[in-house]
Write an enzyme that holds these catalytic residues in place. Structure first.
Site, PDB file in Angstrom:
ATOM      1  N   GLU A 114       0.830  -1.204   0.000  1.00 45.61           N
ATOM      2  CA  GLU A 114       0.000   0.000   0.000  1.00 45.61           C
ATOM      3  C   GLU A 114       0.870   1.261   0.000  1.00 45.61           C
ATOM      4  OE1 GLU A 114      -4.055  -0.562   2.205  1.00 45.61           O
ATOM      5  OE2 GLU A 114      -2.491  -1.407   3.496  1.00 45.61           O
ATOM      6  N   GLU A 134      -3.723 -10.095   3.856  1.00 45.36           N
ATOM      7  CA  GLU A 134      -4.792  -9.716   4.774  1.00 45.36           C
ATOM      8  C   GLU A 134      -5.851 -10.806   4.922  1.00 45.36           C
ATOM      9  OE1 GLU A 134      -2.759  -5.944   3.755  1.00 45.36           O
ATOM     10  OE2 GLU A 134      -3.319  -7.756   2.654  1.00 45.36           O
TER      11      GLU A 134
END
Length: 263
Positions: A114, A134
């Site tokens: 990210e 995740e």
């Protein structure tokens, strides 16, 4: 000097600042202090800095969120605020005053992916691998990745990475547009510095347009986008620096564009 946490260090080469994630024992995982330090650095950038190179100390760029920051007693409101803190920090990178070049090696995982996506140019060493674990951790993207990553590599590939735990090699990441350059191990910083110096030499108004206007134009409806482009083009070309550069080219005092075949 700007006060930064010990997990961040900054050096400088002329108009280029070099920001290093300095937590190699944790594979440069991002704790709250580091994220807040990044926000502070980019939001208060010295006016004489014209480009930034971001890289990681040790064998990895960034292994993502320090999971210790989100474990413990569940608090929904705190979870929202924590994600929004990352949003502010990464927004300061993507929509800051200067272009940011990320040097990616080793783990570019989760929040590290990210962070890389918030930078403008990504140089991947062949040792780099990209992942979004995740799904296996029971969490979700929280650093703006749900917005930025699909724009880079597409929704299906983001879903694949999150659902299966698959990793991408550096070569696969470049093909998927997660990075623009592929270089040999240990050469990423030199490549990033070379590119950053070139960007730092551009007219500031043009760099501003590339960082701020271009993303909005690309996402606008065609008529609004084209009108905004016309406005930005007129603003850029009427600045004194642009006029001086154009005269230099017409008077054959500026170098012409050539191609040497290099990446």
């Amino acid at each position: 000097m700007l006060a930064l946490p010990p997990t961040l260090s900054v050096t400088r080469e002329d108009a280029v600042a070099i920001v290093r994630l300095s937590r190699p024992d944790k594979r440069n995982a991002l704790d709250d202090a580091t994220v807040l330090g990044l926000e502070r650095f980019f939001a208060t950038l010295d006016e004489t800095i014209r480009a930034v190179v971001l890289h990681g100390e040790g064998a990895h760029f960034c292994a993502g969120l320090d999971l210790g920051e989100v474990t413990g007693e569940a608090d929904l409101f705190r979870g929202i605020q924590h994600s929004q803190m990352w949003h502010r920090a990464f927004h300061a990178i993507q929509f800051g005053r200067v272009p940011v070049f990320a040097v990616l090696h080793g783990a570019v995982v989760g929040g590290g992916f990210e962070l890389a996506a918030a930078c403008h140019v990504r140089i991947a060493e062949s040792s780099a691998y990209f992942a979004l674990p995740e799904g296996q951790r029971g969490i979700f993207l929280g650093g703006g990745g749900a917005m930025r990553l699909p724009r880079l590599i597409g929704v299906p590939l983001v879903q694949d990475l999150m659902l299966t735990g698959r990793t991408l090699s550096a070569e696969e990441a470049v093909r998927a547009r997660a990075a623009q350059y592929l270089v040999e191990p240990g050469t990423g910083l030199a490549k990033a510095l070379d590119l950053a110096r070139k960007a730092a030499s551009n007219a500031p108004m043009t760099n501003f347009a590339v960082l701020h206007a271009l993303p909005h134009i690309a996402e606008a409806n065609p008529s609004s986008g084209l009108f905004t482009e016309s406005l930005m083009a007129a603003i850029a070309e009427t600045t004194p620096e642009a006029q001086a550069r154009l005269r230099a080219f017409l008077e054959k005092r500026a170098a012409k564009i050539t191609h040497d075949g290099g990446g």
